[in-house]
Scaffold this motif. Structure first.
Motif, PDB file in Angstrom:
ATOM      1  N   SER A 370      45.567  42.614  35.630  1.00 12.54           N
ATOM      2  CA  SER A 370      45.287  43.625  36.454  1.00 12.54           C
ATOM      3  C   SER A 370      43.709  44.125  36.378  1.00 12.54           C
ATOM      4  O   SER A 370      43.243  44.828  36.930  1.00 12.54           O
ATOM      5  CB  SER A 370      46.124  44.801  35.834  1.00 12.54           C
ATOM      6  OG  SER A 370      45.627  45.460  34.543  1.00 12.54           O
ATOM      7  N   ARG A 371      43.095  43.438  35.326  1.00 11.09           N
ATOM      8  CA  ARG A 371      41.589  43.744  35.239  1.00 11.09           C
ATOM      9  C   ARG A 371      40.530  42.313  35.269  1.00 11.09           C
ATOM     10  O   ARG A 371      39.460  42.629  35.110  1.00 11.09           O
ATOM     11  CB  ARG A 371      41.657  44.363  33.703  1.00 11.09           C
ATOM     12  CG  ARG A 371      42.301  45.459  33.379  1.00 11.09           C
ATOM     13  CD  ARG A 371      42.086  45.741  32.026  1.00 11.09           C
ATOM     14  NE  ARG A 371      42.879  44.947  30.843  1.00 11.09           N
ATOM     15  CZ  ARG A 371      42.336  44.674  29.783  1.00 11.09           C
ATOM     16  NH1 ARG A 371      40.803  44.744  29.633  1.00 11.09           N
ATOM     17  NH2 ARG A 371      43.043  43.712  29.146  1.00 11.09           N
ATOM     18  N   MET A 372      41.262  41.478  36.000  1.00 11.46           N
ATOM     19  CA  MET A 372      40.567  40.311  36.182  1.00 11.46           C
ATOM     20  C   MET A 372      40.910  39.438  37.522  1.00 11.46           C
ATOM     21  O   MET A 372      42.093  39.685  37.480  1.00 11.46           O
ATOM     22  CB  MET A 372      40.820  39.404  34.917  1.00 11.46           C
ATOM     23  CG  MET A 372      40.314  37.864  34.957  1.00 11.46           C
ATOM     24  SD  MET A 372      40.897  37.129  33.463  1.00 11.46           S
ATOM     25  CE  MET A 372      40.053  35.566  33.413  1.00 11.46           C
ATOM     26  N   SER A 373      40.154  39.025  38.537  1.00 13.07           N
ATOM     27  CA  SER A 373      40.659  38.434  39.475  1.00 13.07           C
ATOM     28  C   SER A 373      41.155  37.132  39.036  1.00 13.07           C
ATOM     29  O   SER A 373      40.800  36.539  38.000  1.00 13.07           O
ATOM     30  CB  SER A 373      39.409  38.067  40.345  1.00 13.07           C
ATOM     31  OG  SER A 373      38.437  37.133  39.922  1.00 13.07           O
ATOM     32  N   PHE A 374      42.082  36.804  39.932  1.00 17.20           N
ATOM     33  CA  PHE A 374      42.484  35.292  39.691  1.00 17.20           C
ATOM     34  C   PHE A 374      41.551  34.242  39.875  1.00 17.20           C
ATOM     35  O   PHE A 374      41.752  32.893  39.138  1.00 17.20           O
ATOM     36  CB  PHE A 374      43.720  35.013  40.883  1.00 17.20           C
ATOM     37  CG  PHE A 374      44.475  33.792  40.580  1.00 17.20           C
ATOM     38  CD1 PHE A 374      45.696  33.911  39.676  1.00 17.20           C
ATOM     39  CD2 PHE A 374      44.287  32.485  41.176  1.00 17.20           C
ATOM     40  CE1 PHE A 374      46.545  32.733  39.355  1.00 17.20           C
ATOM     41  CE2 PHE A 374      45.094  31.468  40.661  1.00 17.20           C
ATOM     42  CZ  PHE A 374      46.204  31.624  40.202  1.00 17.20           C
ATOM     43  N   GLN A 375      40.517  34.388  40.769  1.00 15.19           N
ATOM     44  CA  GLN A 375      39.515  33.444  40.963  1.00 15.19           C
ATOM     45  C   GLN A 375      38.974  33.232  39.568  1.00 15.19           C
ATOM     46  O   GLN A 375      38.123  32.238  39.337  1.00 15.19           O
ATOM     47  CB  GLN A 375      38.730  33.735  42.235  1.00 15.19           C
ATOM     48  CG  GLN A 375      37.590  32.633  42.465  1.00 15.19           C
ATOM     49  CD  GLN A 375      38.116  31.459  42.982  1.00 15.19           C
ATOM     50  OE1 GLN A 375      39.227  31.240  43.551  1.00 15.19           O
ATOM     51  NE2 GLN A 375      37.770  30.447  42.179  1.00 15.19           N
ATOM     52  N   ALA A 376      38.690  34.408  38.978  1.00 17.10           N
ATOM     53  CA  ALA A 376      37.750  34.264  37.482  1.00 17.10           C
ATOM     54  C   ALA A 376      38.638  33.412  36.703  1.00 17.10           C
ATOM     55  O   ALA A 376      38.031  32.563  36.055  1.00 17.10           O
ATOM     56  CB  ALA A 376      37.390  35.640  36.984  1.00 17.10           C
ATOM     57  N   ALA A 377      39.640  33.417  36.621  1.00 17.23           N
ATOM     58  CA  ALA A 377      40.733  32.577  35.816  1.00 17.23           C
ATOM     59  C   ALA A 377      40.686  31.239  36.121  1.00 17.23           C
ATOM     60  O   ALA A 377      40.342  30.305  35.124  1.00 17.23           O
ATOM     61  CB  ALA A 377      42.278  33.010  35.737  1.00 17.23           C
ATOM     62  N   ALA A 378      40.544  30.863  37.223  1.00 16.66           N
ATOM     63  CA  ALA A 378      40.347  29.627  37.920  1.00 16.66           C
ATOM     64  C   ALA A 378      38.906  28.866  37.735  1.00 16.66           C
ATOM     65  O   ALA A 378      38.941  27.894  37.143  1.00 16.66           O
ATOM     66  CB  ALA A 378      40.642  29.583  39.480  1.00 16.66           C
ATOM     67  N   ASP A 379      37.980  30.022  37.863  1.00 19.38           N
ATOM     68  CA  ASP A 379      36.743  29.397  37.498  1.00 19.38           C
ATOM     69  C   ASP A 379      36.508  29.205  36.069  1.00 19.38           C
ATOM     70  O   ASP A 379      35.754  28.468  35.607  1.00 19.38           O
ATOM     71  CB  ASP A 379      35.561  30.388  37.952  1.00 19.38           C
ATOM     72  CG  ASP A 379      35.635  30.636  39.444  1.00 19.38           C
ATOM     73  OD1 ASP A 379      36.116  29.860  40.125  1.00 19.38           O
ATOM     74  OD2 ASP A 379      34.945  31.728  39.617  1.00 19.38           O
ATOM     75  N   ASN A 380      37.011  29.954  35.239  1.00 19.34           N
ATOM     76  CA  ASN A 380      36.976  29.876  33.786  1.00 19.34           C
ATOM     77  C   ASN A 380      37.595  28.266  33.173  1.00 19.34           C
ATOM     78  O   ASN A 380      36.968  27.655  32.584  1.00 19.34           O
ATOM     79  CB  ASN A 380      37.801  30.744  33.109  1.00 19.34           C
ATOM     80  CG  ASN A 380      36.998  32.146  32.602  1.00 19.34           C
ATOM     81  OD1 ASN A 380      35.830  32.159  33.124  1.00 19.34           O
ATOM     82  ND2 ASN A 380      38.008  33.172  32.314  1.00 19.34           N
ATOM     83  N   LEU A 381      38.588  27.877  33.965  1.00 22.81           N
ATOM     84  CA  LEU A 381      39.558  26.684  33.672  1.00 22.81           C
ATOM     85  C   LEU A 381      38.470  25.667  33.951  1.00 22.81           C
ATOM     86  O   LEU A 381      38.365  24.815  33.455  1.00 22.81           O
ATOM     87  CB  LEU A 381      40.805  26.657  34.312  1.00 22.81           C
ATOM     88  CG  LEU A 381      41.482  25.150  33.981  1.00 22.81           C
ATOM     89  CD1 LEU A 381      41.673  25.226  32.754  1.00 22.81           C
ATOM     90  CD2 LEU A 381      42.832  25.121  34.717  1.00 22.81           C
TER      91      LEU A 381
END
Length: 487
Positions: A370-381
């Motif tokens: 709820s505090r992080m975009s899905f794209q940010a998670a993808a970019d992290n990976l």
């Protein structure tokens, strides 16, 4: 890919019937979710470990059938390539000394398998990509004898209509083509399973997606492919490209790849299976005799054969799993981002880090998704796979920081808290998480150790890779964690 299939030629009618059957399974699955017919008493942890087979020189050895016959244990199975095998460890509790027992159990099984493999002139290696693997080692003849692999190979290339293009830009550049699925066999991983309730599945899957980047950063162990130094976790780019059914034109149109991180947070496990059915055509349109609707109407639990087979040909980095055991259905999150190795202790530490976080993050009052975009998670990976612990990762509340800093400051304390909630003994938890801490403090992962050793050897690249691989195998058997290995 784990299900045996017959040798068969698919007709247009087969595909039509399969599509209808998959939709029927999806409807029944939705009904089962509404009626709460799932088992969930307590969380269980299980894992699968893929290994490479090498000869005394550290080179790939195409003898998995002979090695499996020598091991002669039902928990061992073939994998895609003749130089691969896999062990499946039954789900179990981690509470008390469960984490230590799991590690000891895996070590005992691997030691037994290694001793039996030696009778075939073979050795087993826990590593993300075998560094000595050469392009000439990989071809259709490399595939294991099981018909399912050849059938899958045929269907992927029928969908593509052209050879695979493998192009990975890293420290060096790999640009080549392949006429079979065999390059995917170079990817050897550890898959962690977590049984969860339907109500909590979405929270667990979202949490697993959010931590995928940190997981890969601290566990990277695949820097070489076909003699080239590429990404710290090259396995991820290789897997994405080696199973891609899309020609260039479909990529341009935005068609989703079959190796997929996803594109959104979910609210139900149903979202994932619905996406599978909506976005991906069948690769193996094999219909079973079961009528899932009739089974459910008669009070029995359907296997949902077509839905689960289809799900098995879509390679999400966190994949939903539906299974029926002793007539009772359950759901699992299958975490697929981790490479194998370097030691069993390293694998156990990676598992403890994941399971600890998964006992805290899904239950947070302000969930991470709820505090992080899905794209940010993808970019992290993506950043973690490319750079390992040198990656900079985004996390709510701290912004973009070095991966090691994020893990040390934020994630390790949460993992410790989570293992305590699992009921894991404090000494066991500290021992395992100290391995993650050690990698962060030293900056040494399996990938960085491999690169340092190859650069130190210098000279002919393949000779250096072979020498490093033999040294790696020797250290692997000590069960000392990689951050303590001399560079």
């Amino acid at each position: 890919m784990g299900r045996d299939v017959p040798v068969v030629v698919f007709s247009r009618d087969d595909r039509r019937q399969y599509r209808e059957k998959v939709h029927r399974c999806l409807d029944v699955f939705a009904r089962m979710l509404r009626e709460s017919r799932f088992a969930f008493e307590h969380p269980l942890a299980g894992l699968e470990i893929e290994l490479n087979i090498v000869d005394a020189r550290g080179e790939a050895l195409m003898r998995n059938a002979e090695v499996l016959a020598a091991i002669a244990q039902p928990d061992w199975a073939t994998e895609l390539g003749q130089f691969n095998v896999e062990i499946n460890v039954e789900p179990q509790e981690l509470r008390g000394d469960g984490a230590q027992r799991l590690e000891n159990d895996v070590r005992a099984r691997l030691n037994h398998a290694e001793s039996r493999a030696r009778s075939e002139g073979a050795h087993l290696v826990l590593i993300g990509i075998l560094p000595t693997l050469r392009e000439q080692d990989i071809g259709e003849g490399t595939l294991s004898a099981n018909p399912r692999y050849r059938l899958l190979n045929e269907q992927i290339f029928a969908a593509r209509g052209e050879d695979l293009h493998l192009c990975i830009e890293g420290v060096e550049r790999l640009d080549t083509h392949a006429d079979s699925l065999a390059p995917e066999a170079a990817c050897t991983s550890v898959q962690l399973h977590l049984q969860v309730s339907p109500d909590m599945f979405a929270a667990h899957w979202n949490a697993a997606q959010a931590i995928a980047g940190p997981q890969v950063a601290v566990a990277a162990n695949s820097p070489y492919l076909f003699g080239k130094e590429l990404h710290r976790e090259t396995r991820m780019a290789l897997f994405e490209q080696a199973t891609d059914t899309r020609p260039a034109e479909l990529k341009t149109q935005g068609v989703r790849p079959r190796v997929w991180f996803g594109e959104r947070w979910i609210t139900s496990v149903f979202d994932l299976f619905e996406e599978n059915v909506s976005y991906f055509p069948a690769l193996l349109p094999l219909c079973a005799n079961e009528d899932p609707r009739a089974e459910l109407d008669q009070g029995r639990i359907p296997e949902l054969h077509e839905l689960t087979l289809h799900n098995g040909t879509i390679y999400r980095w966190n994949r939903p799993v539906y299974a029926v055991v002793d007539g009772v259905p359950h759901l699992r999150v299958e975490n697929r981002v981790l490479p194998a190795g370097p030691s069993v202790l390293d694998i156990a530490a990676n598992a403890a880090f994941y399971y600890g976080l998964m006992q805290v993050l899904p239950y947070d009052e302000r969930p991470i998704w709820s505090r992080m975009s899905f794209q940010a998670a993808a970019d992290n990976l993506a950043a973690a796979a490319r750079h390992g612990l040198d990656a900079r990762l985004y996390w709510p509340g701290v912004g973009e920081v070095p991966a090691a800093e994020l893990i040390l400051r934020r994630l390790l304390p949460l993992a410790r808290e989570g293992l305590a909630k699992w009921g894991v003994d404090g000494a066991s938890a500290d021992r395992l998480l100290s391995v993650i801490e050690g990698r962060c403090l030293t900056g040494r992962t399996g990938a960085s150790w491999q690169v340092d050793r190859v650069r130190a050897h210098g000279g002919d690249r393949h000779a250096a890779l072979r020498a490093m691989t033999l040294e790696y195998i020797e250290r692997m058997h000590t069960n000392e964690p990689v951050h303590t290995w001399d560079a």
